[in-house]
Scaffold this active site. Structure first.
Site, PDB file in Angstrom:
ATOM      1  N   TRP A 153      43.558  40.120  37.832  1.00  0.00           N
ATOM      2  CA  TRP A 153      43.863  40.594  36.216  1.00  0.00           C
ATOM      3  C   TRP A 153      44.646  41.545  36.206  1.00  0.00           C
ATOM      4  CZ3 TRP A 153      41.555  36.988  33.599  1.00  0.00           C
ATOM      5  CH2 TRP A 153      40.395  36.527  33.873  1.00  0.00           C
TER       6      TRP A 153
ATOM      7  N   ASP B 129      41.974  48.566  31.862  1.00  0.00           N
ATOM      8  CA  ASP B 129      41.390  47.374  31.810  1.00  0.00           C
ATOM      9  C   ASP B 129      39.819  47.810  32.531  1.00  0.00           C
ATOM     10  OD1 ASP B 129      40.103  44.793  31.755  1.00  0.00           O
ATOM     11  OD2 ASP B 129      41.589  43.700  32.718  1.00  0.00           O
TER      12      ASP B 129
ATOM     13  N   LYS C   9      31.136  41.071  30.269  1.00  0.00           N
ATOM     14  CA  LYS C   9      30.497  41.303  31.419  1.00  0.00           C
ATOM     15  C   LYS C   9      29.414  42.492  31.588  1.00  0.00           C
ATOM     16  CE  LYS C   9      34.452  38.992  32.939  1.00  0.00           C
ATOM     17  NZ  LYS C   9      35.584  39.672  33.020  1.00  0.00           N
TER      18      LYS C   9
HETATM   19  C1  LIG Z   1      37.008  38.755  32.743  1.00  0.00           C
HETATM   20  C2  LIG Z   1      38.018  39.743  32.851  1.00  0.00           C
HETATM   21  C3  LIG Z   1      39.234  39.634  32.118  1.00  0.00           C
HETATM   22  C4  LIG Z   1      39.357  38.458  31.072  1.00  0.00           C
HETATM   23  O1  LIG Z   1      38.591  38.760  30.004  1.00  0.00           O
HETATM   24  P1  LIG Z   1      38.711  37.597  28.684  1.00  0.00           P
HETATM   25  O2  LIG Z   1      38.014  38.408  27.688  1.00  0.00           O
HETATM   26  O3  LIG Z   1      38.234  36.413  29.211  1.00  0.00           O
HETATM   27  O4  LIG Z   1      40.154  37.656  28.457  1.00  0.00           O
HETATM   28  C5  LIG Z   1      40.093  40.626  32.298  1.00  0.00           C
HETATM   29  N1  LIG Z   1      40.105  41.666  33.110  1.00  0.00           N
HETATM   30  C6  LIG Z   1      38.814  41.827  33.935  1.00  0.00           C
HETATM   31  C7  LIG Z   1      38.740  42.755  35.060  1.00  0.00           C
HETATM   32  C8  LIG Z   1      37.798  40.738  33.749  1.00  0.00           C
HETATM   33  O5  LIG Z   1      36.588  41.124  34.646  1.00  0.00           O
END
Ligand SMILES: *Cc1c(COP(=O)(O)O)cnc(C)c1O
Length: 370
Positions: free
Chosen positions: A103, A175, A199
């Protein structure tokens, strides 16, 4: 309840049962309005109350100061990978990225696609991201536009225990998609936080963004309106039609976290679930964790069995037992148990019991390894 199984999926992931029950009713008739949540205008009073309450609960959970905006956007965390450099990384500056996995790399890729300059301040790639870099491994560039961090690495099962130090005055942007509100967070340490909801916070299609209002104002005004943070700050996430059902659900998840005792209680609940799993993995000479112990995530627990054949057998048999979503990401292999906020303690206990049973039944098959 017999029609639901234990879901260890990395995302979209398990949601709290009381939230899902209440949402079932709200889809039919929300707040006694005679109209379902998905059928209400985003400009009407009923939805406005939902939005105001979702923001208020979000603020209350982390004591978010007034100089930060709370936004509900779309495009996933992945669109934030682009919006962040579009808005905050001018062509003549450098941004620093802490590289802890796929990511982080995707965020770096989007900044580079825009032709921007990226400095990788640290990386654990040499050991397939099995750890969080140590403080003395982080080397920032001289005056970065911002530093970008992935707080929890969903794929590898590593997590920053605390924020890394950043040079004075440098905006920290994180993030937090896979550990948002799983533990207390000091929003003041960040200039911006973003998290795809699926998540820990709600359904896919909604992204929570917490951003300092003065930072939001610094983006170029020549960007498409939908890609400027100031648009959503000025319009309270209502510039265009927002993800109304998602905002309703995220708001209900926030209220559920409050009802459970808030972020400190969540952290305790999550630490105790993770401990049960890691303790068993450490005691076992059949299963082994893939992550260095001091970097272990409380959200995603990655582990392996002695052979790939046994791993395939484990996943198949676990699924038959109503323990779903345990296959690890292809870049790590093995198993991954995602045990987010809404994952009940009983799910982890059932998984540990199954692991014990599986180990006992298959130990001889693995003797060759030892
Ligand atoms: C799942 C995830 C993403 C991607 O998220 P999307 O909503 O599918 O774009 C980005 N960063 C992390 C840490 C993730 O776990």
């Amino acid at each position: 309840m017999t029609d639901r199984i234990f879901n260890f999926s990395a995302g979209p992931a398990v949601l709290p049962e009381p939230v899902l029950r209440k949402a079932q009713e709200a889809i039919w008739n929300v707040a006694g309005s005679g109209i379902g949540i998905m059928e209400h205008s985003h400009r009407g009073k009923v939805f406005d109350k939902i939005l105001v309450e979702a923001e208020a609960s979000c603020r209350a959970l982390a004591d978010i100061p007034d100089d930060y905006a709370v936004l509900f956007l779309q495009g996933g965390a992945s669109l934030q990978f682009s919006m962040v450099p579009m808005n905050f990384l001018p062509p003549d500056r450098t941004a620093d990225y802490l590289n802890t996995g796929v990511w982080s790399q995707k965020a770096i890729k989007e900044a580079k696609l825009l032709g921007r300059t990226v400095h990788v301040a640290c990386s654990s790639e040499a050991t397939n991201f099995d750890r969080i870099p140590k403080p003395d491994e982080i080397a920032y560039s001289s005056a970065p536009a911002y530093a970008h961090l992935t707080t929890n690495n969903t794929i590898y099962g590593t997590q920053w225990k605390t924020e890394p130090a950043v040079p004075a005055g440098v905006a920290l942007i994180a993030d937090t998609s896979s550990d948002m509100y799983s533990r207390p967070i000091d929003v003041r340490k960040y200039a911006m936080i973003y998290a795809g909801a699926q998540k820990n916070l709600g359904p896919s299609g909604t992204v929570l963004v917490i951003i300092r209002k003065d930072l939001a104002e610094t983006g170029p005004k020549t960007l498409p309106t939908m890609l400027q943070y100031r648009t959503f700050v000025a319009e309270r996430s209502l510039y265009n039609t927002p993800p109304t059902l998602g905002i309703y659900l995220v708001g209900e998840v926030f209220k559920w976290i409050q009802s459970q005792g808030g972020l400190a209680a969540m952290a305790e609940h999550n630490a105790s679930k993770a401990k049960a799993l890691y303790d068993y993995i450490d005691a076992s000479d059949f299963f082994r964790g893939t992550v260095q112990p001091d970097s272990r995530s409380l959200m995603n627990v990655c582990f392996r069995a002695p052979t790939e054949e046994l791993e395939a057998k484990f996943i198949t048999e676990a699924t038959k037992r109503g323990l779903d979503g345990l296959k690890g990401h292809r870049s790590v292999g093995g198993m991954r148990a995602s045990i987010y906020n809404a994952c009940p303690r009983a799910a982890v206990e059932a998984l540990v019991a199954f692991m014990k049973e599986f180990e006992l039944a298959n130990r001889s098959a693995s003797a060759a390894r030892v």
